[in-house]
Design a protein around this motif. Structure first.
Motif, PDB file in Angstrom:
ATOM      1  N   ILE A  92       7.820 -67.265  23.165  1.00 56.79           N
ATOM      2  CA  ILE A  92       7.295 -67.955  24.124  1.00 56.79           C
ATOM      3  C   ILE A  92       7.445 -68.934  23.218  1.00 56.79           C
ATOM      4  CG2 ILE A  92       5.429 -68.451  25.407  1.00 56.79           C
ATOM      5  CD1 ILE A  92       4.556 -65.934  25.253  1.00 56.79           C
ATOM      6  N   VAL A  93       8.485 -69.896  24.108  1.00 57.93           N
ATOM      7  CA  VAL A  93       8.624 -71.774  23.975  1.00 57.93           C
ATOM      8  C   VAL A  93       7.122 -72.874  24.603  1.00 57.93           C
ATOM      9  CG1 VAL A  93      10.893 -71.426  22.621  1.00 57.93           C
ATOM     10  CG2 VAL A  93      10.260 -72.092  25.375  1.00 57.93           C
ATOM     11  N   VAL A  94       6.680 -72.122  25.693  1.00 58.33           N
ATOM     12  CA  VAL A  94       6.038 -72.967  26.634  1.00 58.33           C
ATOM     13  C   VAL A  94       4.580 -72.223  26.601  1.00 58.33           C
ATOM     14  CG1 VAL A  94       5.753 -75.114  28.551  1.00 58.33           C
ATOM     15  CG2 VAL A  94       7.876 -74.842  27.127  1.00 58.33           C
ATOM     16  N   GLU A 120      17.538 -77.677  35.034  1.00 56.11           N
ATOM     17  CA  GLU A 120      18.638 -76.818  36.006  1.00 56.11           C
ATOM     18  C   GLU A 120      17.989 -76.418  36.899  1.00 56.11           C
ATOM     19  OE1 GLU A 120      20.254 -74.866  32.214  1.00 56.11           O
ATOM     20  OE2 GLU A 120      21.699 -76.866  32.084  1.00 56.11           O
ATOM     21  N   LYS A 121      17.102 -74.998  36.740  1.00 60.00           N
ATOM     22  CA  LYS A 121      16.590 -74.454  37.536  1.00 60.00           C
ATOM     23  C   LYS A 121      15.426 -75.124  38.081  1.00 60.00           C
ATOM     24  CE  LYS A 121      16.827 -70.352  34.346  1.00 60.00           C
ATOM     25  NZ  LYS A 121      17.762 -69.589  35.560  1.00 60.00           N
ATOM     26  N   GLY A 122      15.148 -76.642  38.408  1.00 60.43           N
ATOM     27  CA  GLY A 122      14.594 -77.065  39.277  1.00 60.43           C
ATOM     28  C   GLY A 122      13.578 -77.789  38.983  1.00 60.43           C
ATOM     29  N   ILE A 123      12.755 -77.666  37.349  1.00 63.81           N
ATOM     30  CA  ILE A 123      11.818 -77.581  37.473  1.00 63.81           C
ATOM     31  C   ILE A 123      11.214 -79.617  36.992  1.00 63.81           C
ATOM     32  CG2 ILE A 123       9.259 -76.999  35.359  1.00 63.81           C
ATOM     33  CD1 ILE A 123      11.123 -74.642  35.647  1.00 63.81           C
ATOM     34  N   LEU A 131       4.876 -70.716  31.598  1.00 69.26           N
ATOM     35  CA  LEU A 131       5.526 -69.622  30.611  1.00 69.26           C
ATOM     36  C   LEU A 131       7.499 -70.644  30.160  1.00 69.26           C
ATOM     37  CD1 LEU A 131       4.091 -67.952  27.957  1.00 69.26           C
ATOM     38  CD2 LEU A 131       4.602 -65.532  29.861  1.00 69.26           C
ATOM     39  N   CYS A 132       7.690 -70.292  29.633  1.00 74.89           N
ATOM     40  CA  CYS A 132       8.916 -69.573  29.155  1.00 74.89           C
ATOM     41  C   CYS A 132       9.341 -69.600  28.259  1.00 74.89           C
ATOM     42  CB  CYS A 132       8.723 -71.444  29.094  1.00 74.89           C
ATOM     43  SG  CYS A 132      11.179 -71.975  28.713  1.00 74.89           S
ATOM     44  N   VAL A 133      10.134 -68.930  28.629  1.00 69.89           N
ATOM     45  CA  VAL A 133      10.310 -67.681  27.300  1.00 69.89           C
ATOM     46  C   VAL A 133      12.105 -68.325  26.740  1.00 69.89           C
ATOM     47  CG1 VAL A 133      10.552 -65.292  26.320  1.00 69.89           C
ATOM     48  CG2 VAL A 133       8.593 -66.180  27.979  1.00 69.89           C
ATOM     49  N   PHE A 142      11.545 -69.145  33.435  1.00 71.77           N
ATOM     50  CA  PHE A 142       9.979 -69.516  33.407  1.00 71.77           C
ATOM     51  C   PHE A 142       9.130 -68.932  34.433  1.00 71.77           C
ATOM     52  CE2 PHE A 142      13.978 -72.536  32.124  1.00 71.77           C
ATOM     53  CZ  PHE A 142      13.304 -73.415  31.021  1.00 71.77           C
ATOM     54  N   PHE A 143       8.231 -68.934  34.410  1.00 77.40           N
ATOM     55  CA  PHE A 143       6.829 -68.664  34.830  1.00 77.40           C
ATOM     56  C   PHE A 143       6.537 -69.670  35.039  1.00 77.40           C
ATOM     57  CE2 PHE A 143       8.289 -65.252  32.334  1.00 77.40           C
ATOM     58  CZ  PHE A 143       8.767 -64.341  33.635  1.00 77.40           C
ATOM     59  N   THR A 144       6.645 -70.675  37.268  1.00 75.51           N
ATOM     60  CA  THR A 144       5.756 -71.528  37.090  1.00 75.51           C
ATOM     61  C   THR A 144       4.587 -71.097  37.480  1.00 75.51           C
ATOM     62  OG1 THR A 144       6.807 -71.599  38.781  1.00 75.51           O
ATOM     63  CG2 THR A 144       8.421 -72.399  37.098  1.00 75.51           C
ATOM     64  N   ARG A 145       3.601 -72.090  37.899  1.00 75.88           N
ATOM     65  CA  ARG A 145       2.636 -72.735  38.221  1.00 75.88           C
ATOM     66  C   ARG A 145       2.693 -71.764  39.800  1.00 75.88           C
ATOM     67  NH1 ARG A 145      -0.776 -73.311  33.869  1.00 75.88           N
ATOM     68  NH2 ARG A 145      -0.483 -74.813  32.507  1.00 75.88           N
ATOM     69  N   ASP A 146       3.891 -71.651  40.172  1.00 76.46           N
ATOM     70  CA  ASP A 146       3.342 -71.299  41.909  1.00 76.46           C
ATOM     71  C   ASP A 146       4.025 -70.764  42.516  1.00 76.46           C
ATOM     72  OD1 ASP A 146       6.145 -74.400  42.180  1.00 76.46           O
ATOM     73  OD2 ASP A 146       3.468 -74.492  42.755  1.00 76.46           O
TER      74      ASP A 146
END
Length: 160
Positions: A92-94, A120-123, A131-133, A142-146
């Motif tokens: 996990i980096v973020v 690149e993922k539009g974030i 979470l960013c793994v 990437f796992f975003t709050r959305d």
């Protein structure tokens, strides 16, 4: 037999070099890196077969590399506790929009690498990332709050 022993030694050395080189280094190969790898491949083959340019020596060398790769995969499958050591582990980096700088430093990465992958993922912002793994293959997940607002995915593409 000499070709077999040299093949195993070179395989172990190359495995070590890739593991030490870092996940992102392997995932982000440029055109120059590919040319360099081809050149390294030629140099390695010379070290394996030395003056023996026979088809038999080449077959033994390729078969040894193939079997060594299969053996490593079998060990990681049969003995899961060795998997992180042999294949690496996701990191996990973020977390909650905050970069984990010690983890990034341990992976020899900068926050700019994470920003680039996120774009690149539009974030747009790190604050959007729950979470960013960094995966074992060097890619980012990437796992975003959305994602939380949408609920659990359904259908054949749903994660189980």
């Amino acid at each position: 037999m000499d070709v077999l022993i040299r093949s195993v030694a070179i395989f172990a050395f190359l495995w070590f070099v890739v593991r030490v080189g870092g996940k992102r280094e392997v995932a982000q190969l440029s055109a120059f890196d590919m040319i360099l790898l081809i050149t390294v491949g030629d140099l390695v083959s010379q070290g394996i077969v030395q003056e023996d340019y026979s088809v038999t020596a080449a077959v033994i060398a390729v078969a040894t590399f193939t079997l060594a790769g299969i053996l490593l995969n079998a060990v990681t499958f049969r003995f899961p506790r060795f998997r992180p050591w042999l294949a690496g582990r996701a990191r996990i980096v973020v977390r909650d929009g905050e970069p984990l700088l010690q983890t990034l430093a341990g992976e020899r990465m900068t926050i700019k690498d994470v920003h680039e992958a996120a774009r690149e993922k539009g974030i747009r912002r790190l604050s959007d990332i729950e979470l960013c793994v960094l995966e074992t293959d060097g890619s980012f997940s990437f796992f975003t709050r959305d994602d939380d607002k949408e609920g659990a995915p359904e259908g054949p593409d749903a994660l189980s």
